[in-house]
Design a protein around this motif. Structure first.
Motif, mmCIF file in Angstrom:
data_model
loop_
_atom_site.group_PDB
_atom_site.id
_atom_site.type_symbol
_atom_site.label_atom_id
_atom_site.label_comp_id
_atom_site.label_asym_id
_atom_site.label_seq_id
_atom_site.Cartn_x
_atom_site.Cartn_y
_atom_site.Cartn_z
ATOM 1 N N GLY A 156 -6.390 43.345 -13.220
ATOM 2 C CA GLY A 156 -6.183 43.809 -14.579
ATOM 3 C C GLY A 156 -6.922 45.118 -14.839
ATOM 4 N N ASP A 157 -7.281 45.339 -16.093
ATOM 5 C CA ASP A 157 -8.000 46.551 -16.482
ATOM 6 C C ASP A 157 -9.361 46.576 -15.783
ATOM 7 N N MET A 158 -9.571 47.578 -14.925
ATOM 8 C CA MET A 158 -10.806 47.632 -14.146
ATOM 9 C C MET A 158 -12.030 47.887 -15.011
ATOM 10 N N ARG A 159 -11.851 48.386 -16.218
ATOM 11 C CA ARG A 159 -13.000 48.564 -17.112
ATOM 12 C C ARG A 159 -13.584 47.219 -17.536
ATOM 13 N N ARG A 160 -12.763 46.171 -17.457
ATOM 14 C CA ARG A 160 -13.226 44.824 -17.807
ATOM 15 C C ARG A 160 -13.460 43.964 -16.557
ATOM 16 N N PHE A 161 -13.492 44.600 -15.396
ATOM 17 C CA PHE A 161 -13.678 43.872 -14.148
ATOM 18 C C PHE A 161 -14.997 43.092 -14.118
ATOM 19 N N PRO A 162 -16.136 43.644 -14.594
ATOM 20 C CA PRO A 162 -17.385 42.868 -14.577
ATOM 21 C C PRO A 162 -17.297 41.564 -15.362
ATOM 22 N N SER A 163 -16.615 41.580 -16.516
ATOM 23 C CA SER A 163 -16.482 40.346 -17.287
ATOM 24 C C SER A 163 -15.594 39.342 -16.559
ATOM 25 N N LEU A 164 -14.571 39.847 -15.839
ATOM 26 C CA LEU A 164 -13.723 38.965 -15.046
ATOM 27 C C LEU A 164 -14.524 38.300 -13.936
#
Length: 289
Positions: A156-164
């Motif tokens: 998905g959106d790599m900007r939200r990768f840490p939360s994933l």
């Protein structure tokens, strides 16, 4: 369809009528007592929507959340299966220290509310791990690249990768405790005589586990393991508390911005039901084969 109708008993029809009357009563109460105005016609726009500027369809809030839920469930189930298998084998180890450590982990997690486990793991483990591995900077660097399509397909959106990553780790660590008990039960269900026979022909402990015990245990634990995977999908809604933008989190956003409380949550419930019920039918067919 005719075969299905022939198998129905008169009590089945009574149950259907009672359920229809109940939901009809709830519907009337919502419209009358709460003076609620239904806006079902707007829900499809929050699933998929047409972008007039780019002239293309795109996934909106609810579908975005559903896709994230599927991603988190798949990755967390793979990690939980690996950790749970290791824990299950450790629970059957001859080494007392290994056996007690595995049992302590399983008993602690299985007897603590999942919300508490999510927050403990999130603040004391996953956040520290993300900072130690510098995952956030790495993900932002990929998000700025032009050829990031393959990364967005899987994550998905790599900007939200840490939360994933946080959601996957937290969910996997929690669910691995239940997977570990399932694996332990499967291993111990194999007759002891087969283990003794394996050792009598010179097999090592690892060879006995690999060639004799685990192949039989896997076939026995498949039904409860499939059920645990479905449970994991439903439990994934818990990680919305740590801002993982899965289906429940997106539904909360939709409700807070549009105040379509019943429409949004009923649609979300339908998504979860279709996903879990479809998987249960698939796993049932696999069990028969």
């Amino acid at each position: 369809m005719r075969r299905f109708l022939k198998r129905l008993h008169w009590m089945d029809y009574v149950v259907v009528v009672v359920l229809a009357a109940f939901f009809g009563y709830v519907w009337i109460q919502i419209e009358g007592s709460l003076n609620y105005s239904w806006r079902w016609e707007q829900i499809p726009n929050y699933i998929v929507r047409y972008h007039t500027t780019r002239e293309e369809w795109f996934a909106n809030l609810l579908l975005q959340g559903l896709i994230t839920t599927i991603r988190v469930s798949i990755y967390a189930s793979v990690l939980a299966l690996f950790l749970g298998t290791v824990l299950g084998i450790a629970r059957c180890s001859d080494n007392l220290t290994v056996r007690m450590l595995a049992r302590t982990y399983l008993e602690v997690l299985r007897n603590i509310p999942p919300v508490v486990v999510v927050f403990v793991f999130f603040f004391f483990l996953s956040e520290q791990l993300i900072q130690a591995l510098n995952i956030e900077s790495w993900a932002r660097a990929i998000a700025r690249q032009d050829n990031k399509g393959i990364w967005e397909f899987f994550f998905g959106d790599m900007r939200r990768f840490p939360s994933l990553v946080s959601g996957v780790i937290v969910l996997a660590l929690f669910e691995s405790a239940f997977v570990g008990e399932i694996v332990r039960a499967g291993i111990q269900s194999v007759d002891r005589g087969q283990r003794e026979a394996a050792r009598s022909i010179g097999m090592s402990r690892w060879q006995e586990m690999r060639y004799v015990v685990l192949p039989q245990a896997i076939s026995r634990v498949l039904p409860p393991m499939a059920n645990q995977f479905i449970t994991l999908i439903k439990d994934s809604s818990i990680i919305s508390l740590i801002s993982v933008q899965e289906l429940t989190f997106k539904t909360v956003e939709l409700v807070s911005s549009t105040h379509m409380i019943f429409e949004a949550w009923l649609t979300t419930a339908a998504f979860y039901f279709v996903l879990c019920f479809g998987l249960s039918m698939l796993f049932r067919r696999l069990e028969r084969r």
